[in-house]
Write a protein that holds these residues in place. Structure first.
Motif, PDB file in Angstrom:
ATOM      1  N   ALA A 104     -11.946  -5.721  -0.550  1.00 12.55           N
ATOM      2  CA  ALA A 104     -12.960  -4.735   0.700  1.00 12.55           C
ATOM      3  C   ALA A 104     -12.516  -3.567   0.735  1.00 12.55           C
ATOM      4  O   ALA A 104     -13.121  -2.365   0.821  1.00 12.55           O
ATOM      5  CB  ALA A 104     -12.995  -5.057   1.532  1.00 12.55           C
ATOM      6  N   CYS A 105     -11.134  -2.695   0.036  1.00 15.68           N
ATOM      7  CA  CYS A 105     -10.955  -0.828   0.918  1.00 15.68           C
ATOM      8  C   CYS A 105     -11.391  -1.100  -0.535  1.00 15.68           C
ATOM      9  O   CYS A 105     -11.759  -0.807  -2.009  1.00 15.68           O
ATOM     10  CB  CYS A 105      -9.297  -1.604   0.242  1.00 15.68           C
ATOM     11  N   ALA A 106     -10.757   0.716  -0.461  1.00 12.36           N
ATOM     12  CA  ALA A 106     -11.552   1.485  -1.751  1.00 12.36           C
ATOM     13  C   ALA A 106     -10.163   1.351  -2.478  1.00 12.36           C
ATOM     14  O   ALA A 106     -10.984   2.358  -3.549  1.00 12.36           O
ATOM     15  CB  ALA A 106     -11.567   2.805  -0.822  1.00 12.36           C
ATOM     16  N   TRP A 107      -9.129   1.044  -2.530  1.00 18.93           N
ATOM     17  CA  TRP A 107      -8.617   1.270  -3.887  1.00 18.93           C
ATOM     18  C   TRP A 107      -8.474   0.047  -4.538  1.00 18.93           C
ATOM     19  O   TRP A 107      -8.578  -0.697  -4.523  1.00 18.93           O
ATOM     20  CB  TRP A 107      -7.191   1.953  -2.855  1.00 18.93           C
ATOM     21  N   VAL A 108      -7.931   0.434  -5.714  1.00 18.08           N
ATOM     22  CA  VAL A 108      -7.197  -0.454  -6.763  1.00 18.08           C
ATOM     23  C   VAL A 108      -5.766  -1.002  -6.223  1.00 18.08           C
ATOM     24  O   VAL A 108      -5.111  -0.622  -5.739  1.00 18.08           O
ATOM     25  CB  VAL A 108      -7.668   0.227  -8.174  1.00 18.08           C
ATOM     26  N   TRP A 109      -5.598  -2.667  -6.311  1.00 21.58           N
ATOM     27  CA  TRP A 109      -4.173  -3.004  -5.597  1.00 21.58           C
ATOM     28  C   TRP A 109      -4.038  -4.551  -6.554  1.00 21.58           C
ATOM     29  O   TRP A 109      -5.422  -4.708  -7.691  1.00 21.58           O
ATOM     30  CB  TRP A 109      -4.033  -3.768  -4.633  1.00 21.58           C
ATOM     31  N   GLY A 110      -2.452  -4.448  -7.341  1.00 17.54           N
ATOM     32  CA  GLY A 110      -2.125  -5.207  -7.108  1.00 17.54           C
ATOM     33  C   GLY A 110      -0.875  -6.013  -6.859  1.00 17.54           C
ATOM     34  O   GLY A 110      -0.204  -5.490  -6.086  1.00 17.54           O
ATOM     35  N   VAL A 111      -0.731  -7.192  -7.651  1.00 17.62           N
ATOM     36  CA  VAL A 111       0.534  -7.859  -7.210  1.00 17.62           C
ATOM     37  C   VAL A 111       2.163  -7.938  -8.256  1.00 17.62           C
ATOM     38  O   VAL A 111       1.678  -7.610  -9.360  1.00 17.62           O
ATOM     39  CB  VAL A 111       0.494  -9.279  -7.134  1.00 17.62           C
ATOM     40  N   SER A 112       2.828  -7.048  -7.539  1.00 18.84           N
ATOM     41  CA  SER A 112       4.222  -6.857  -8.122  1.00 18.84           C
ATOM     42  C   SER A 112       5.410  -8.009  -8.541  1.00 18.84           C
ATOM     43  O   SER A 112       5.293  -8.991  -6.923  1.00 18.84           O
ATOM     44  CB  SER A 112       4.777  -5.069  -8.603  1.00 18.84           C
ATOM     45  N   GLY A 113       6.742  -7.251  -8.168  1.00 23.92           N
ATOM     46  CA  GLY A 113       7.714  -8.243  -8.217  1.00 23.92           C
ATOM     47  C   GLY A 113       7.627  -9.605  -8.354  1.00 23.92           C
ATOM     48  O   GLY A 113       7.493 -10.686  -9.366  1.00 23.92           O
ATOM     49  N   ASP A 133       5.304  -8.145  -2.537  1.00 25.76           N
ATOM     50  CA  ASP A 133       5.431  -6.819  -3.290  1.00 25.76           C
ATOM     51  C   ASP A 133       4.216  -6.345  -3.640  1.00 25.76           C
ATOM     52  O   ASP A 133       3.457  -7.791  -5.173  1.00 25.76           O
ATOM     53  CB  ASP A 133       6.904  -6.653  -4.600  1.00 25.76           C
ATOM     54  N   LEU A 134       3.389  -5.308  -3.036  1.00 20.39           N
ATOM     55  CA  LEU A 134       2.514  -4.892  -4.282  1.00 20.39           C
ATOM     56  C   LEU A 134       1.874  -4.270  -4.081  1.00 20.39           C
ATOM     57  O   LEU A 134       2.894  -3.085  -3.728  1.00 20.39           O
ATOM     58  CB  LEU A 134       1.078  -5.225  -2.423  1.00 20.39           C
ATOM     59  N   ILE A 135       1.174  -3.799  -4.897  1.00 18.23           N
ATOM     60  CA  ILE A 135       1.249  -1.796  -5.234  1.00 18.23           C
ATOM     61  C   ILE A 135      -0.757  -1.778  -4.902  1.00 18.23           C
ATOM     62  O   ILE A 135      -1.040  -2.600  -4.840  1.00 18.23           O
ATOM     63  CB  ILE A 135       1.619  -2.079  -6.854  1.00 18.23           C
ATOM     64  N   LEU A 136      -0.619  -0.507  -4.797  1.00 15.28           N
ATOM     65  CA  LEU A 136      -1.948   0.222  -4.284  1.00 15.28           C
ATOM     66  C   LEU A 136      -1.687   1.331  -5.026  1.00 15.28           C
ATOM     67  O   LEU A 136      -0.947   2.346  -5.321  1.00 15.28           O
ATOM     68  CB  LEU A 136      -1.671   0.351  -3.254  1.00 15.28           C
ATOM     69  N   ARG A 137      -3.211   1.549  -6.871  1.00 10.73           N
ATOM     70  CA  ARG A 137      -3.062   2.554  -6.645  1.00 10.73           C
ATOM     71  C   ARG A 137      -4.188   3.682  -5.841  1.00 10.73           C
ATOM     72  O   ARG A 137      -5.177   3.791  -5.768  1.00 10.73           O
ATOM     73  CB  ARG A 137      -4.026   2.371  -8.300  1.00 10.73           C
ATOM     74  N   THR A 138      -3.700   4.800  -6.010  1.00 11.74           N
ATOM     75  CA  THR A 138      -3.715   5.783  -4.666  1.00 11.74           C
ATOM     76  C   THR A 138      -3.985   7.411  -5.551  1.00 11.74           C
ATOM     77  O   THR A 138      -3.169   8.088  -5.738  1.00 11.74           O
ATOM     78  CB  THR A 138      -3.090   6.159  -2.935  1.00 11.74           C
ATOM     79  N   PRO A 139      -4.811   7.393  -6.471  1.00 14.80           N
ATOM     80  CA  PRO A 139      -5.306   8.762  -7.368  1.00 14.80           C
ATOM     81  C   PRO A 139      -5.399   9.889  -6.460  1.00 14.80           C
ATOM     82  O   PRO A 139      -5.401  10.822  -6.524  1.00 14.80           O
ATOM     83  CB  PRO A 139      -6.502   8.265  -8.051  1.00 14.80           C
ATOM     84  N   GLN A 140      -5.758   9.827  -5.351  1.00  7.59           N
ATOM     85  CA  GLN A 140      -6.320  10.502  -4.631  1.00  7.59           C
ATOM     86  C   GLN A 140      -5.887  10.104  -3.067  1.00  7.59           C
ATOM     87  O   GLN A 140      -4.775   9.262  -3.159  1.00  7.59           O
ATOM     88  CB  GLN A 140      -7.597  10.115  -4.208  1.00  7.59           C
ATOM     89  N   PRO A 141      -5.303  11.160  -1.922  1.00  3.54           N
ATOM     90  CA  PRO A 141      -4.158  11.217  -1.193  1.00  3.54           C
ATOM     91  C   PRO A 141      -4.678   9.735  -0.468  1.00  3.54           C
ATOM     92  O   PRO A 141      -6.101   9.455   0.238  1.00  3.54           O
ATOM     93  CB  PRO A 141      -4.810  12.538  -0.108  1.00  3.54           C
ATOM     94  N   LEU A 142      -3.769   9.100   0.273  1.00  2.00           N
ATOM     95  CA  LEU A 142      -4.482   7.809   0.961  1.00  2.00           C
ATOM     96  C   LEU A 142      -3.810   9.185   2.722  1.00  2.00           C
ATOM     97  O   LEU A 142      -2.834   9.141   2.690  1.00  2.00           O
ATOM     98  CB  LEU A 142      -3.464   6.957   1.524  1.00  2.00           C
ATOM     99  N   ALA A 143      -4.624   8.804   3.432  1.00  4.84           N
ATOM    100  CA  ALA A 143      -3.938   9.622   4.943  1.00  4.84           C
ATOM    101  C   ALA A 143      -3.490   8.779   5.616  1.00  4.84           C
ATOM    102  O   ALA A 143      -3.272   7.401   5.630  1.00  4.84           O
ATOM    103  CB  ALA A 143      -5.924   9.262   6.031  1.00  4.84           C
ATOM    104  N   ARG A 144      -2.345   9.381   6.631  1.00  5.02           N
ATOM    105  CA  ARG A 144      -1.630   8.881   7.083  1.00  5.02           C
ATOM    106  C   ARG A 144      -1.591   7.257   8.756  1.00  5.02           C
ATOM    107  O   ARG A 144      -1.497   6.067   8.373  1.00  5.02           O
ATOM    108  CB  ARG A 144      -0.460   9.351   7.842  1.00  5.02           C
ATOM    109  N   ASP A 145      -3.021   7.845   8.529  1.00  2.00           N
ATOM    110  CA  ASP A 145      -3.580   6.304   9.803  1.00  2.00           C
ATOM    111  C   ASP A 145      -4.411   5.438   8.895  1.00  2.00           C
ATOM    112  O   ASP A 145      -4.127   4.426   9.395  1.00  2.00           O
ATOM    113  CB  ASP A 145      -4.941   7.221  10.857  1.00  2.00           C
ATOM    114  N   GLN A 146      -4.472   5.831   7.637  1.00  2.81           N
ATOM    115  CA  GLN A 146      -5.139   5.292   7.008  1.00  2.81           C
ATOM    116  C   GLN A 146      -4.147   3.793   6.722  1.00  2.81           C
ATOM    117  O   GLN A 146      -3.931   2.293   6.721  1.00  2.81           O
ATOM    118  CB  GLN A 146      -5.781   4.564   5.753  1.00  2.81           C
ATOM    119  N   ALA A 147      -2.556   4.475   5.920  1.00  2.21           N
ATOM    120  CA  ALA A 147      -1.528   3.941   5.424  1.00  2.21           C
ATOM    121  C   ALA A 147      -0.510   2.773   7.308  1.00  2.21           C
ATOM    122  O   ALA A 147      -0.717   2.173   6.857  1.00  2.21           O
ATOM    123  CB  ALA A 147      -0.201   4.707   5.424  1.00  2.21           C
TER     124      ALA A 147
END
Length: 206
Positions: A104-113, A133-147
């Motif tokens: 549901a988030c605005a980013w593309v995510w994936g499973v690694s590890g 272990d997960l990855i999040l594709r963030t081509p644009q900045p992710l705000a620290r509050d969102q993090a």
């Protein structure tokens, strides 16, 4: 043929004959069993891609290069988000629990590890104490509050969950970006460096 590979992609096509002569016996065994290799974030020569071979033990990791022409199959972390295997393990339970919110988030995510390796290959790599272990594709900045909100979501899972933010210039740990330090470690193909803004590699620490 895919001409550009990203860190954490899994590649098939490596054979024991392609391994360096000094490769450890466990690496030869892994490749001989048909296991994929994982793309590493490292520089490589033209026509080559930096990869790593996984062994059964955590310390069994062997880095090398693979000829791009030898690649027969590629699986990316984001292709594994909805792959299910029926093993009663905390990491897989965590993945199932987190999947709806991450979808549901605005980013593309994936499973690694280890989880990504097992989901893609079918070779058992997870155990009861495995992290997810997960990855999040963030081509644009992710705000620290969102993090910080993401960290809170991950901390509610039934096992330790680590996520890497994949910026256009490298990777940074979500937990580090969510912290209070003004500088974070950005991992690039040429090495790692401290930066204030992972989306602007020119803004590096002195």
């Amino acid at each position: 043929m895919v001409s550009r590979f990203l860190a954490h992609d899994l590649l098939w096509g490596m054979t024991p004959r392609q391994l360096p002569v000094d490769a450890p016996a466990w690496a030869v065994k892994s490749i001989g069993a048909g296991q994929p290799v994982v793309v590493r974030r490292a520089e490589s020569a033209a026509g080559q891609v930096a990869v790593g071979v996984r062994g059964r033990l955590r310390e069994q990791r062997y880095g090398m290069s693979m000829a791009i022409a030898a690649v027969t199959r590629r699986v990316s972390p984001e292709a594994l988000c909805h792959v299910d295997i029926h093993r009663d393990l905390p990491a897989l339970e965590a993945l199932a629990q987190l999947r709806p919110a991450l979808d549901a988030c605005a980013w593309v995510w994936g499973v690694s590890g280890s989880a990504g390796f097992e989901l893609a290959s079918g070779f058992a790599a997870l155990h009861e104490a495995s992290d997810l272990d997960l990855i999040l594709r963030t081509p644009q900045p992710l705000a620290r509050d969102q993090a910080r909100e993401l960290v809170a979501l991950l901390d509610a899972a039934p096992c330790v969950v680590d996520m890497q933010l994949q910026t256009p210039f490298g990777a940074v740990a979500l937990r580090e970006w969510a912290g209070s330090s003004p500088r974070v470690l950005l991992k690039k193909a040429t090495g790692a460096c401290l930066v204030v803004d992972p989306w602007n590699p020119q803004e590096q620490a002195a």
